[in-house]
Design an enzyme around this catalytic site. Sequence first.
Site, PDB file in Angstrom:
ATOM      1  N   ASP A  92     -48.326 -28.826   2.785  1.00 56.29           N
ATOM      2  CA  ASP A  92     -48.085 -28.680   4.025  1.00 56.29           C
ATOM      3  C   ASP A  92     -49.216 -28.581   4.966  1.00 56.29           C
ATOM      4  OD1 ASP A  92     -45.529 -28.206   2.781  1.00 56.29           O
ATOM      5  OD2 ASP A  92     -44.767 -26.781   4.601  1.00 56.29           O
ATOM      6  N   HIS A  94     -48.573 -28.936   8.789  1.00 53.42           N
ATOM      7  CA  HIS A  94     -47.950 -28.266  10.119  1.00 53.42           C
ATOM      8  C   HIS A  94     -48.954 -28.521  11.274  1.00 53.42           C
ATOM      9  CE1 HIS A  94     -44.273 -27.060   8.591  1.00 53.42           C
ATOM     10  NE2 HIS A  94     -44.671 -26.346   7.424  1.00 53.42           N
ATOM     11  N   ASP A 120     -44.057 -32.316   5.591  1.00 52.24           N
ATOM     12  CA  ASP A 120     -44.519 -31.110   6.558  1.00 52.24           C
ATOM     13  C   ASP A 120     -45.602 -31.496   7.386  1.00 52.24           C
ATOM     14  OD1 ASP A 120     -41.866 -30.005   5.927  1.00 52.24           O
ATOM     15  OD2 ASP A 120     -42.505 -28.115   5.772  1.00 52.24           O
ATOM     16  N   ASP A 123     -44.644 -29.850  13.417  1.00 56.18           N
ATOM     17  CA  ASP A 123     -44.170 -28.499  13.614  1.00 56.18           C
ATOM     18  C   ASP A 123     -45.041 -27.302  13.284  1.00 56.18           C
ATOM     19  OD1 ASP A 123     -42.052 -29.726  14.609  1.00 56.18           O
ATOM     20  OD2 ASP A 123     -40.774 -29.442  12.829  1.00 56.18           O
ATOM     21  N   ARG A 124     -44.926 -26.145  14.087  1.00 56.56           N
ATOM     22  CA  ARG A 124     -45.654 -25.125  13.986  1.00 56.56           C
ATOM     23  C   ARG A 124     -47.066 -25.216  14.439  1.00 56.56           C
ATOM     24  NH1 ARG A 124     -41.595 -21.395  12.935  1.00 56.56           N
ATOM     25  NH2 ARG A 124     -40.526 -21.763  11.070  1.00 56.56           N
ATOM     26  N   ASN A 152     -39.013 -31.207   4.556  1.00 58.53           N
ATOM     27  CA  ASN A 152     -37.922 -30.875   5.479  1.00 58.53           C
ATOM     28  C   ASN A 152     -38.173 -30.640   6.954  1.00 58.53           C
ATOM     29  OD1 ASN A 152     -39.385 -28.579   4.730  1.00 58.53           O
ATOM     30  ND2 ASN A 152     -38.036 -27.412   6.164  1.00 58.53           N
ATOM     31  N   HIS A 153     -39.264 -30.804   7.517  1.00 55.88           N
ATOM     32  CA  HIS A 153     -39.537 -30.762   8.925  1.00 55.88           C
ATOM     33  C   HIS A 153     -39.893 -32.332   9.379  1.00 55.88           C
ATOM     34  CE1 HIS A 153     -40.465 -26.778  10.393  1.00 55.88           C
ATOM     35  NE2 HIS A 153     -40.475 -26.592   9.113  1.00 55.88           N
ATOM     36  N   HIS A 202     -41.617 -32.600  -2.091  1.00 57.57           N
ATOM     37  CA  HIS A 202     -41.793 -31.357  -1.157  1.00 57.57           C
ATOM     38  C   HIS A 202     -41.399 -30.295  -1.309  1.00 57.57           C
ATOM     39  CE1 HIS A 202     -42.717 -29.542   2.560  1.00 57.57           C
ATOM     40  NE2 HIS A 202     -41.349 -29.023   2.763  1.00 57.57           N
ATOM     41  N   ARG A 249     -32.386 -19.758   2.054  1.00 57.33           N
ATOM     42  CA  ARG A 249     -32.943 -20.684   3.346  1.00 57.33           C
ATOM     43  C   ARG A 249     -31.403 -21.560   3.959  1.00 57.33           C
ATOM     44  NH1 ARG A 249     -38.196 -22.791   3.718  1.00 57.33           N
ATOM     45  NH2 ARG A 249     -39.584 -22.366   1.786  1.00 57.33           N
ATOM     46  N   HIS A 276     -43.918 -26.633   0.673  1.00 57.34           N
ATOM     47  CA  HIS A 276     -42.782 -25.980   1.009  1.00 57.34           C
ATOM     48  C   HIS A 276     -42.650 -24.658   1.426  1.00 57.34           C
ATOM     49  CE1 HIS A 276     -38.772 -26.063   2.344  1.00 57.34           C
ATOM     50  NE2 HIS A 276     -38.159 -25.540   1.439  1.00 57.34           N
TER      51      HIS A 276
END
Length: 355
Positions: A92, A94, A120, A123-124, A152-153, A202, A249, A276
Amino acid sequence: LKLKRPHKRACRAEWSAAAPARGSMAAEGTPPKPPQDTGGDLDFDEWIDRLKNRYEILPERLLKVACQRLKDILIEENNVQPVQLPVVICGDIHGQFFDMLELFKIGGQIPEKNYIFMGDFVDRGYNSVETLELLILLKVRYPACITLIRGNHESRQITQVYGFYDECLRKYGNANPWKFCTEIFDYLTLSALVENSIFCVHGGLSPDIKLMDQIRVINRVQEIPHEGAFGDLVWSDPDDIETWAVSPRGAGWLFGERPTQHFNRLNGLDLIARAHQLVQEGYKFAFTDPHKQQQGADDGLLVTVWSAPNYCYRCGNVASILDVSETGERNFRIFREVPASASAVPPRQLVPYFL
C-alpha cells in the site's frame, strides 16, 4: 466446507475506522489553484519529470487523455497478469507521494526495474492525486515495466469517504478528475504472477477460488462487489486459524494455513505476496512452509508487504519493498518516511484511526 457469507456492506469496516483524510501539498492546508492548461499534446516524459521534481499535477484535459490511453492498455491485461524477473513488489502507498518517490530511489527507477504495486494507491495520505497520476503516467509510458493491481480503496464508495474524492475537488475544483480515475479503477488487474512462482494480490484468498484459472474468468470491469470471489481477493486477510472465518472487516474472509497450503500446492506457487494490512516492521511472513523449514529458510507460504512508512503520518512503522533478482533471490528493502512527507500534513487534529 460450506461457508455462509456475512451480509454486510463491504466498506463498513473502513467507514467506521476514521474520518475522511483531508489536506493538500501546502503545509498550511491552503487549497491550490487548479492546474493551468497551456494547450498542446501530452508529453509523458515531460510530465513524469514535472511530477517527480516540481510536484505539478496534470491539467484536467491531459489527465483525461492519460486515463483514456491507460484504459486501452489495461483492457488487454489478464486478471492474473504475468510478470518477469527482476521485479520490485510494493504494498500500500495510500497517497504518501513523497514516500513513493523515496521508494523509487531505493528500489530503482522505471524502466531499469520492473514494478508491481499491489493496490491502495489513494486515500488516507494527503497527496493521492500526485501519487496516482505518477503511476498512471509511468504505466502508459512503460506499460511492460509496471503492473498496477486493484486494492479495496480503488473504489468509488471508499474514495468518497477516505480522501481521494475531496482531494480531487480541492485541487481541480470539480469532480471530473475523480470520475476519470475511478473509471480506470474498474480496468485494473486483480493479481500478478511472477515467473509462475510468486502470486501477488491485494488482499488474499477466497473459498470460491482453488485455481488461478478461476480468477482469469472473473469479470473485473465493475465496482468491487460486496461479496464473492472478486471482493474476497481485495478484502481477505490471513490469520492464525486452520481454515476460514468471518472477517471483522465486514467483507472478504480470514483464511488460515490449510487453504494457503492448498492454494500454493494446486497452483505450483512458492509464495503469495499481498498487502492490505499495516505491518510495523514493513513486512511479515505467515504460515510456515515445512519444506523450506527443513532447508533452514526463515520464511513462509505468504508475506504481507507494506510500503507506506509512518502510515497516516503517525503510526511510526517502517515500510518495505520486496526486491526479487533475475535469479529469484529475495531481499526486503526497508525505508522510513522522508521529511517532505510530514510537511504535507496540515497542522490540525485528526480523528484517531485506531478506535
